[in-house]
Design a protein around this motif. Structure first.
Motif, PDB file in Angstrom:
ATOM      1  N   ALA A   1       0.842  -1.212   0.000  1.00  0.00           N
ATOM      2  CA  ALA A   1       0.000   0.000   0.000  1.00  0.00           C
ATOM      3  C   ALA A   1       0.869   1.252   0.000  1.00  0.00           C
ATOM      4  O   ALA A   1       0.573   2.220  -0.714  1.00  0.00           O
ATOM      5  N   ASP A   2       1.943   1.236   0.777  1.00  0.00           N
ATOM      6  CA  ASP A   2       2.846   2.395   0.819  1.00  0.00           C
ATOM      7  C   ASP A   2       3.591   2.545  -0.495  1.00  0.00           C
ATOM      8  O   ASP A   2       3.823   3.665  -0.966  1.00  0.00           O
ATOM      9  N   VAL A   3       3.989   1.435  -1.087  1.00  0.00           N
ATOM     10  CA  VAL A   3       4.693   1.479  -2.367  1.00  0.00           C
ATOM     11  C   VAL A   3       3.790   2.062  -3.446  1.00  0.00           C
ATOM     12  O   VAL A   3       4.219   2.893  -4.251  1.00  0.00           O
ATOM     13  N   ALA A   4       2.545   1.628  -3.468  1.00  0.00           N
ATOM     14  CA  ALA A   4       1.607   2.139  -4.467  1.00  0.00           C
ATOM     15  C   ALA A   4       1.455   3.646  -4.335  1.00  0.00           C
ATOM     16  O   ALA A   4       1.520   4.383  -5.330  1.00  0.00           O
ATOM     17  N   ALA A   5       1.278   4.115  -3.109  1.00  0.00           N
ATOM     18  CA  ALA A   5       1.086   5.553  -2.885  1.00  0.00           C
ATOM     19  C   ALA A   5       2.349   6.336  -3.222  1.00  0.00           C
ATOM     20  O   ALA A   5       2.278   7.432  -3.796  1.00  0.00           O
ATOM     21  N   GLY A   6       3.510   5.787  -2.891  1.00  0.00           N
ATOM     22  CA  GLY A   6       4.762   6.505  -3.099  1.00  0.00           C
ATOM     23  C   GLY A   6       5.324   6.421  -4.498  1.00  0.00           C
ATOM     24  O   GLY A   6       6.248   7.161  -4.849  1.00  0.00           O
ATOM     25  N   SER A   7       4.773   5.528  -5.329  1.00  0.00           N
ATOM     26  CA  SER A   7       5.302   5.326  -6.677  1.00  0.00           C
ATOM     27  C   SER A   7       4.401   5.884  -7.768  1.00  0.00           C
ATOM     28  O   SER A   7       4.714   5.745  -8.948  1.00  0.00           O
ATOM     29  N   GLY A   8       3.272   6.485  -7.366  1.00  0.00           N
ATOM     30  CA  GLY A   8       2.416   7.117  -8.358  1.00  0.00           C
ATOM     31  C   GLY A   8       1.304   6.261  -8.900  1.00  0.00           C
ATOM     32  O   GLY A   8       0.710   6.605  -9.929  1.00  0.00           O
ATOM     33  N   TYR A   9       0.995   5.149  -8.245  1.00  0.00           N
ATOM     34  CA  TYR A   9      -0.125   4.318  -8.682  1.00  0.00           C
ATOM     35  C   TYR A   9      -1.420   4.830  -8.067  1.00  0.00           C
ATOM     36  O   TYR A   9      -1.423   5.392  -6.970  1.00  0.00           O
ATOM     37  N   ALA A  10      -2.526   4.588  -8.774  1.00  0.00           N
ATOM     38  CA  ALA A  10      -3.816   5.072  -8.286  1.00  0.00           C
ATOM     39  C   ALA A  10      -4.185   4.433  -6.957  1.00  0.00           C
ATOM     40  O   ALA A  10      -4.741   5.097  -6.069  1.00  0.00           O
ATOM     41  N   ASP A  11      -3.891   3.154  -6.816  1.00  0.00           N
ATOM     42  CA  ASP A  11      -4.178   2.447  -5.574  1.00  0.00           C
ATOM     43  C   ASP A  11      -3.406   1.127  -5.593  1.00  0.00           C
ATOM     44  O   ASP A  11      -2.659   0.837  -6.540  1.00  0.00           O
ATOM     45  N   GLN A  12      -3.597   0.322  -4.548  1.00  0.00           N
ATOM     46  CA  GLN A  12      -2.863  -0.936  -4.459  1.00  0.00           C
ATOM     47  C   GLN A  12      -3.260  -1.909  -5.563  1.00  0.00           C
ATOM     48  O   GLN A  12      -2.431  -2.680  -6.051  1.00  0.00           O
ATOM     49  N   SER A  13      -4.509  -1.856  -5.984  1.00  0.00           N
ATOM     50  CA  SER A  13      -4.945  -2.737  -7.075  1.00  0.00           C
ATOM     51  C   SER A  13      -4.234  -2.390  -8.376  1.00  0.00           C
ATOM     52  O   SER A  13      -3.876  -3.275  -9.162  1.00  0.00           O
ATOM     53  N   HIS A  14      -4.029  -1.099  -8.607  1.00  0.00           N
ATOM     54  CA  HIS A  14      -3.299  -0.656  -9.791  1.00  0.00           C
ATOM     55  C   HIS A  14      -1.872  -1.195  -9.767  1.00  0.00           C
ATOM     56  O   HIS A  14      -1.353  -1.712 -10.772  1.00  0.00           O
ATOM     57  N   LEU A  15      -1.222  -1.095  -8.607  1.00  0.00           N
ATOM     58  CA  LEU A  15       0.129  -1.644  -8.454  1.00  0.00           C
ATOM     59  C   LEU A  15       0.123  -3.138  -8.737  1.00  0.00           C
ATOM     60  O   LEU A  15       0.998  -3.649  -9.458  1.00  0.00           O
ATOM     61  N   HIS A  16      -0.844  -3.849  -8.195  1.00  0.00           N
ATOM     62  CA  HIS A  16      -0.924  -5.297  -8.381  1.00  0.00           C
ATOM     63  C   HIS A  16      -1.022  -5.639  -9.859  1.00  0.00           C
ATOM     64  O   HIS A  16      -0.349  -6.559 -10.349  1.00  0.00           O
TER      65      HIS A  16
END
Length: 286
Positions: free
Chosen positions: A231-246
């Motif tokens: 969740a922190d990686v998603a927020a800190g890397s510019g993804y819309a949310d954790q699902s986007h990162l996934h």
């Protein structure tokens, strides 16, 4: 290539890195020596660089595969496809990473294209064999790094040049860790979006949007490997949310974020390329 049933033990791998900065801009190198005579099979996580793996065995012991393609010996891998695996019984290997702007001159666009896996002999012809022989004959890793830098420098000086606008767009994308918009890059260089996309793809082998996604993924993968929560990686890397990162991690690797976090290849990056690893820096400042 025969897969190992147990994870690769990196404590049995000696890693050598240059003691001084390389004379070739946009290049990084590391030497690997596996001290155990046993088959190795490892997935290499996608990375925003064109990668050259040089087989130092002299017997074609380095084997590799991507999708339905298999090969032996030294290989150029364009912007690492997520399903690329390398290994075999090779005891020593030199890995060179080149930013795409440099790789376009050193190898040509076709070798650096997204997903490309090409034998070094097919790219360099007979020079590939001379290059490998020189590296094997070198007395130390430092000598090997120096020889490789000289060869890369000569080819860089003689190869085709990427447009300054394309080079700027790539370096801006990399410097901003993929958090850029193609329209903004086009405005910066004074080109239309269509022209920038076409020239970028023709010269670097990938679209600006794909390049930004790959750079952003690389940042996220390294944060995951450094132990940060998804969740922190998603927020800190510019993804819309954790699902986007996934979804992005799944597309580039076929794995979940938790699996990428323990990927063996990323575990060694902090040793081989410490400057690129966020493990040594706070996530919000790296």
């Amino acid at each position: 290539m025969r897969p190992t049933e147990a994870p690769l033990d990196w404590t049995r791998v000696d890693v050598a890195v240059p003691r001084a900065p390389l004379r070739t801009p946009g290049a990084a190198m590391a030497g690997f020596r596996h001290g155990v005579s046993a088959p190795v099979d490892i997935a290499m996580v996608a990375h925003p660089a064109v990668t050259l793996l040089v087989d130092l065995s002299g017997e074609g012991e380095l084997v590799h595969r991507a999708r339905d393609r298999h090969g032996r010996g030294s290989v150029v891998v364009g912007l690492l496809p997520g399903d690329f695996r390398a290994g075999g019984l090779v005891g020593e290997c030199l890995q060179i990473r080149l930013e795409p702007v440099v790789a376009a001159s050193v190898f040509g666009v076709s070798a650096g294209s997204d997903g490309a896996v090409v034998s070094l002999a097919d790219v360099w012809g007979r020079e590939a064999e001379r290059f490998e022989e020189g590296l094997r004959a070198a007395g130390s890793w430092e000598d090997r790094f120096a020889l490789a830098a000289d060869v890369l420098g000569r080819r860089l000086g003689a190869g085709p040049r990427v447009d300054p606008e394309v080079a700027h767009a790539w370096r801006r994308t990399f410097g901003r860790r993929g958090r850029v918009r193609v329209d903004g890059l086009a405005d910066e260089v004074g080109w239309s979006r269509k022209r920038l996309s076409a020239r970028f793809r023709s010269q670097l082998g990938v679209t600006p949007k794909r390049a930004a996604r790959l750079v952003r993924f690389d940042r996220a993968a390294r944060l995951l490997a450094a132990g940060h929560a998804a969740a922190d990686v998603a927020a800190g890397s510019g993804y819309a949310d954790q699902s986007h990162l996934h979804r992005e991690v799944r597309e580039f690797t076929g794995l979940t974020p938790s699996a990428v976090a323990v990927a063996p290849w990323l575990a060694i990056d902090d040793v081989a390329w410490p400057a690129s690893s966020p493990a040594r820096r706070p996530a919000d400042r790296a």
